[in-house]
Design a protein around this motif. Structure first.
Motif: not given
Length: 398
Positions: A16-20, A226-227, A384-385
């Motif tokens: 998955i894309l994890v971006q700010y 955070g998760i 992931s969670w």
């Protein structure tokens, strides 16, 4: 794209894309309605709105004129040029001859400003073997490299300063929680400052009913984010507490002097020109400045590099407040001395403005994060969670 955005990697696994994403949400909404070109224009307007708010905060909180605050926002930075001279003096016995023969003759001043030999960076091997230590980066350099994170940090520091006067630090805790959606590194970097201000508020006003609600909302926001962020394994990034014993003490002292220690000494000497609340605010700012160089995280030590811009914004608030009070009291020569103190720090701002203006026609084509060389930093695990408990079913994109 379906949310959350996800990709199938060449090995068949899904990430998955994890971006700010905070900086991009409003432009993305505009793009959904009017198309990508309009979204890009909206993103520029969104950034300019943030810069304008930061400028207004400087003006309102320090009472200086707008053009003075604008110059500060554009040019404020560390003493990188002075640090370079000191660093080279350690490596070369006759530093003046070295600069005369190799730097001045080879480069014009304009060329040097555009491609400086060491500006807004700090050497790896001389300071700490195997770690890119990073730097306290000037406001303009930070804005140039990471606008999607930096402006949000400025605004939260301004809110915290304003909250000092309103005695509503807990209100700004919610803003800090939302900051994590724009720049989690800056949110962590400002944590020491926030904790100092919260303890101070409790000591002065006690715990109020609305504080409980805001704290619960802030904790909820931070928990979800955070998760989401830990979908990317922390172990993929270099991190840890800086081993002071292994460092070159002289080089580290130069680093502290050029980044924030000289400003701290000046503000301490002129602390009587700040009111009580601004003096406490200054203590909170420099508490974060002390902590930042002791912890590193990220390939480019993003924890310190990104957070330093927010800390510098707080220092600029203090310097402008002192300047205004000195000038308003008729002590013009002391105000001029302050300007002289700031001059060595303007080279970074000038250099980055030159780089931006002389390369204004440069365009870089966008690419999928899956095809980006550093894209692994933003690719989260499918087990992931966040994916298991909080996201919709993944629909992979190519």
């Amino acid at each position: 794209y379906s949310w959350p955005v996800s990709y199938t990697r060449p090995d068949g696994n899904v990430s998955i894309l994890v971006q700010y994403a905070g900086y991009y949400l409003w432009p993305a909404l505009v793009g959904k309605i009017a198309g990508v070109p309009v979204a890009m224009f909206a993103q520029h307007l969104w950034l300019l709105a943030g810069c304008w708010l930061a400028l207004r905060m400087l003006v309102i909180l320090t009472n200086v004129r707008t053009w003075i605050a604008a110059l500060g926002l554009l040019l404020f930075g560390g003493w990188d040029v002075v640090a370079q001279w000191l660093f080279e003096s350690v490596k070369h016995s006759n530093v003046l001859i070295y600069f005369d023969t190799q730097n001045i003759e080879q480069y014009s001043f304009h060329t040097w400003l555009i491609t400086p030999t060491m500006l807004d960076f700090w050497p790896t091997t001389e300071l700490m073997q195997g770690i890119w230590f990073g730097n306290f980066v000037s406001l303009s350099a930070s804005l140039m490299w990471a606008p999607h994170q930096i402006v949000a940090g400025w605004l939260v520091v301004g809110l915290l300063c304003h909250a000092c006067y309103q005695q509503k630090i807990m209100t700004s805790l919610l803003a800090c929680a939302l900051l994590a959606y724009y720049a989690p590194m800056i949110a962590l970097g400002l944590l020491p400052m926030v904790l100092v201000l919260v303890v101070w508020q409790w000591a002065n006003t006690g715990w109020r009913r609305e504080d409980v609600f805001l704290t619960m909302v802030g904790i909820s926001v931070l928990s979800v984010l955070g998760i989401y962020y830990v979908s990317v394994s922390v172990g993929n990034q270099p991190y840890g507490v800086l081993p002071i014993i292994k460092m070159d003490k002289f080089i580290f002292l130069i680093f502290l002097l050029k980044s924030w220690l000289l400003y701290a000494v000046f503000i301490f000497l002129y602390r009587h020109w700040l009111d009580k609340k601004m003096r406490f605010f200054s203590g909170a700012i420099f508490f974060s400045a002390v902590i930042l160089p002791c912890v590193y995280y990220g390939v480019y030590n993003d924890f310190m590099v990104r957070s330093s811009s927010a800390v510098y914004f707080g220092m600029l608030l203090l310097v402008l407040a002192i300047f205004h009070n000195l000038w308003a009291s008729g002590l013009h020569w002391r105000a001029a001395l302050l300007i002289v103190l700031l001059l060595p720090g303007i080279f970074s701002g000038i250099s980055n403005v030159l780089v931006a203006t002389t390369h204004a026609d440069v365009r870089v084509a966008g690419k999928s994060i899956a095809n980006y060389i550093g894209g692994w930093q933003f690719m989260g695990r499918e087990d992931s969670w966040f994916v298991r408990y909080l996201s919709a079913e993944l629909q992979t994109q190519k």
